[in-house]
Write a protein that holds these residues in place. Structure first.
Motif, short mmCIF file in Angstrom:
data_model
loop_
_atom_site.label_atom_id
_atom_site.label_comp_id
_atom_site.label_asym_id
_atom_site.label_seq_id
_atom_site.Cartn_x
_atom_site.Cartn_y
_atom_site.Cartn_z
N GLY A 33 0.80 -1.21 0.00
CA GLY A 33 0.00 0.00 0.00
C GLY A 33 0.84 1.26 0.00
N PRO A 34 0.19 2.42 -0.07
CA PRO A 34 0.90 3.69 -0.21
C PRO A 34 1.79 4.04 0.98
CG PRO A 34 -1.45 4.05 0.16
CD PRO A 34 -1.28 2.60 -0.11
N LEU A 35 1.42 3.62 2.17
CA LEU A 35 2.25 3.95 3.34
C LEU A 35 3.55 3.16 3.32
CD1 LEU A 35 -0.43 4.22 6.16
CD2 LEU A 35 0.52 6.02 4.71
N VAL A 36 3.48 1.90 2.92
CA VAL A 36 4.69 1.09 2.81
C VAL A 36 5.61 1.69 1.74
CG1 VAL A 36 5.59 -1.19 2.21
CG2 VAL A 36 3.55 -0.99 3.65
N ALA A 37 5.01 2.15 0.64
CA ALA A 37 5.80 2.76 -0.43
C ALA A 37 6.47 4.05 0.02
CB ALA A 37 4.91 3.02 -1.64
N ALA A 38 5.83 4.77 0.95
CA ALA A 38 6.38 6.04 1.41
C ALA A 38 7.48 5.88 2.44
CB ALA A 38 5.26 6.90 2.00
N ALA A 39 7.57 4.71 3.06
CA ALA A 39 8.53 4.50 4.14
C ALA A 39 9.92 4.17 3.60
CB ALA A 39 8.05 3.36 5.04
N PHE A 79 8.73 4.93 16.09
CA PHE A 79 8.01 6.20 15.94
C PHE A 79 6.51 5.92 16.01
CE2 PHE A 79 12.05 6.74 13.83
CZ PHE A 79 12.47 8.00 14.25
N LEU A 80 5.83 6.66 16.86
CA LEU A 80 4.38 6.53 16.96
C LEU A 80 3.71 7.55 16.04
CD1 LEU A 80 3.64 6.18 20.79
CD2 LEU A 80 4.40 4.43 19.16
N ILE A 81 2.65 7.12 15.38
CA ILE A 81 1.77 8.02 14.63
C ILE A 81 0.38 7.80 15.21
CG2 ILE A 81 0.89 8.67 12.37
CD1 ILE A 81 3.36 7.30 11.16
N SER A 82 -0.15 8.82 15.87
CA SER A 82 -1.33 8.61 16.69
C SER A 82 -2.42 9.64 16.44
CB SER A 82 -0.95 8.64 18.18
OG SER A 82 -2.08 8.38 18.99
N GLY A 83 -3.65 9.15 16.41
CA GLY A 83 -4.84 9.98 16.47
C GLY A 83 -5.74 9.39 17.54
N MET A 84 -6.45 10.23 18.30
CA MET A 84 -7.30 9.72 19.37
C MET A 84 -8.59 10.52 19.45
SD MET A 84 -4.70 8.78 22.53
CE MET A 84 -5.82 7.59 23.24
N LEU A 85 -9.62 9.89 19.98
CA LEU A 85 -10.87 10.59 20.21
C LEU A 85 -10.78 11.42 21.49
CD1 LEU A 85 -13.56 7.87 19.36
CD2 LEU A 85 -12.44 9.53 17.85
N PHE A 119 -0.20 16.64 9.32
CA PHE A 119 -1.47 16.68 8.61
C PHE A 119 -2.03 15.28 8.35
CE2 PHE A 119 0.42 20.78 7.25
CZ PHE A 119 -0.58 21.62 7.73
N SER A 120 -1.14 14.28 8.25
CA SER A 120 -1.61 12.95 7.87
C SER A 120 -0.59 11.89 8.29
CB SER A 120 -1.82 12.87 6.36
OG SER A 120 -0.57 12.93 5.68
N VAL A 121 -1.02 10.64 8.24
CA VAL A 121 -0.13 9.52 8.53
C VAL A 121 0.99 9.47 7.51
CG1 VAL A 121 0.02 6.99 8.61
CG2 VAL A 121 -1.93 8.16 9.67
N GLU A 122 0.66 9.65 6.24
CA GLU A 122 1.68 9.58 5.20
C GLU A 122 2.73 10.67 5.36
OE1 GLU A 122 2.14 9.36 0.33
OE2 GLU A 122 0.22 8.89 1.30
N GLU A 123 2.29 11.89 5.75
CA GLU A 123 3.26 12.96 5.97
C GLU A 123 4.23 12.58 7.09
OE1 GLU A 123 3.58 17.68 7.24
OE2 GLU A 123 1.93 16.44 7.97
N ALA A 124 3.72 11.98 8.17
CA ALA A 124 4.58 11.59 9.28
C ALA A 124 5.62 10.56 8.83
CB ALA A 124 3.73 11.03 10.42
N ILE A 125 5.17 9.59 8.06
CA ILE A 125 6.10 8.56 7.58
C ILE A 125 7.16 9.18 6.68
CG2 ILE A 125 6.29 6.53 6.07
CD1 ILE A 125 3.64 5.58 7.29
N ARG A 126 6.76 10.11 5.82
CA ARG A 126 7.73 10.74 4.92
C ARG A 126 8.71 11.63 5.69
NH1 ARG A 126 6.84 9.75 -0.28
NH2 ARG A 126 4.72 9.16 -0.98
N LEU A 127 8.23 12.29 6.76
CA LEU A 127 9.13 13.14 7.55
C LEU A 127 10.29 12.32 8.12
CD1 LEU A 127 6.74 15.50 9.56
CD2 LEU A 127 8.48 16.19 7.91
N VAL A 128 9.97 11.12 8.59
CA VAL A 128 11.01 10.26 9.16
C VAL A 128 11.85 9.63 8.05
CG1 VAL A 128 11.44 8.16 10.49
CG2 VAL A 128 9.67 9.77 11.23
#
Length: 449
Positions: A308-314, A350-356, A407-416
């Motif tokens: 998927g796209p997140l694996v490709a971005a890592a 690295f944690l990528i987190s969203g919570m209610l 802004f997003s999970v993908e942005e976090a993965i790309r930052l790292v």
């Protein structure tokens, strides 16, 4: 049965109900009992039923029970909640899969059942969860199966599933603080709500408990209800030894493979499932238990993404894990599982987190202090109740972690990952909300099947 298609009829029917009826929970059994009576009380026509409550681990126990029973050749209905991507995930109908095992309910069958339940309700006050629970009993009573597995939605005593008067057995998994606004702000109060599923004379299995106060509630309730009681750590034991799982109860020892589901906490969940089946009269063979432990699946709980796209971005060689745990108890077992993953050199986490907004983010993040290198906080697109990423980052900082909003999970993965060239490659954990995990699975084309 077939997978739901985008824009499904069932989705449209449930969306209309969401507009007509209030969101959330209103804990009472009066409305659902009224509706079920108008539907002919289908909850009284279920196959032998296993009813499972708990704060953490109940979904895993249900998954192990299902896998073991199916390995034994039984047909099994399964009700779980919440879903990750599609409403259909809540209803697995036994014997409808291509291999003779269970499959998610088809769109047409689900839509018809929801429409029938809504029509019977006739616009009277009710919650959507109560209607969808009535749908569970309609579906399970109208399709033959050997066993029904029913997971509690919230609490136990006033959960809409608690109209099952005579289950074969009940099970209660680990208790910790969660949904305090509904269930109480002390562990013993939450345990009392969960113990509401215990029925007079019906056996009760209690899984691993970190709080003595919770266990005492269950013992008192079982004694009052004259329910035969089997407690993990007293009547049921399990531990890892030489790469195997050793299980023991009053019937003797079993030498088993370690569960397929990752994490040491799954040893206790697997043992709870085995005890539930043995004490509930289902008598699975050692061969069926072994096969079930090796085949159990539970999406969104320490699930590794491999495409998927997140694996490709890592960065090349990275690991991306998902877990929808969202309370301090879940944080502790997830952190332990990640810390114990066997690498020759421990990967940076690295944690990528969203919570209610209803959760305890500081309590959740504290478990990762000294384990996670950094937390990236993100919005939850599928919920309007998500914490603002800036506020969630502040909570992570209060828990002793470095954090920043994204802004997003993908942005976090790309930052790292951008420019990452050192070994070993990073490990990412996307966590904090089942809504967030569901969004990731949907974007990755990995909706549960």
């Amino acid at each position: 049965m077939t997978d739901p298609a985008p824009g499904s009829r069932a989705d449209a029917v449930i969306a209309r109900l969401m507009e007509l009826h209030p969101k959330g929970y209103d804990l009472t059994l009066d409305r659902v009992r009224r509706l079920l009576a108008d539907l002919g009380n289908p909850q009284n026509r279920l196959p032998p039923t296993i009813h499972v409550a708990g704060t953490n681990g109940k979904g895993s126990v249900v998954a192990f029970c299902r896998a073991i029973l199916e390995a034994a050749g039984r047909t099994v209905h399964v009700h779980t909640s919440p879903h990750l991507v599609n409403w259909h995930e809540r209803y697995r109908i036994g014997g409808t899969g291509e291999d003779g095992r269970g499959a998610l309910v088809s769109d047409a069958v689900l839509a018809e059942a929801v429409e029938r339940a809504a029509a019977a309700n006739g616009g009277q006050p009710i919650t959507v969860f109560e209607i969808l629970t009535a749908v569970t009993f309609l579906l399970f009573s109208e399709h033959p199966a050997d066993v029904a597995l029913v997971e509690v939605g919230l609490g136990g005593r006033f959960d809409a599933t608690n109209v099952i008067e005579r289950p074969a057995i009940t099970a209660i998994t680990s208790i910790s603080l969660d949904h305090q606004s509904y269930l109480g702000d002390r562990v013993e109060l939450i345990a009392a709500e969960k113990a509401g599923i215990v029925k007079r004379g019906v056996p009760l299995v209690v899984g691993p408990q970190g709080e003595a106060a919770a266990l005492e509630v269950f013992k008192t309730t079982a004694a009052r209800q004259r329910a035969p009681l089997f407690v993990y750590g007293e009547d049921v034991f399990a531990f890892a030894e030489n790469g195997r799982l050793v299980y023991q109860d009053e019937d003797g020892l079993l030498d088993l493979p370690l569960p397929r589901l990752p994490g040491r906490h799954q040893i206790g969940n697997a043992a709870t499932a085995i005890a539930t089946l043995r004490r509930g009269g289902f008598d699975p063979s050692p061969q069926a238990i072994e096969a079930g432990l090796l085949s159990a699946e539970w999406p969104g709980r320490l699930q590794r993404l491999t495409s998927g796209p997140l694996v490709a971005a890592a960065a090349p060689g990275s690991e991306i894990w998902l877990d929808g745990g969202h309370n301090p108890g879940a944080g502790a077992v997830i952190a332990e599982a990640l810390a114990s993953m066997e690498d020759r050199v421990q990967r940076p986490l690295f944690l990528i987190s969203g919570m209610l907004s209803t959760k305890d983010p500081v309590g959740f993040f504290e478990a990762f202090s000294g384990i996670a290198r950094r937390v990236f906080t993100v919005p939850i697109a599928s919920s309007d109740a998500g914490l603002d990423p800036d506020e969630l980052a502040d909570a992570a900082i209060d828990a002793g972690l470095e954090a920043e909003p994204c802004f997003s999970v993908e942005e976090a993965i790309r930052l790292v990952s951008t420019g990452w060239s050192v070994e070993p490659a990073p490990r990412f954990l996307i966590c904090g909300s089942l809504y967030l995990v569901g969004d990731v699975l949907k974007a990755s084309g990995l909706a549960p099947r």
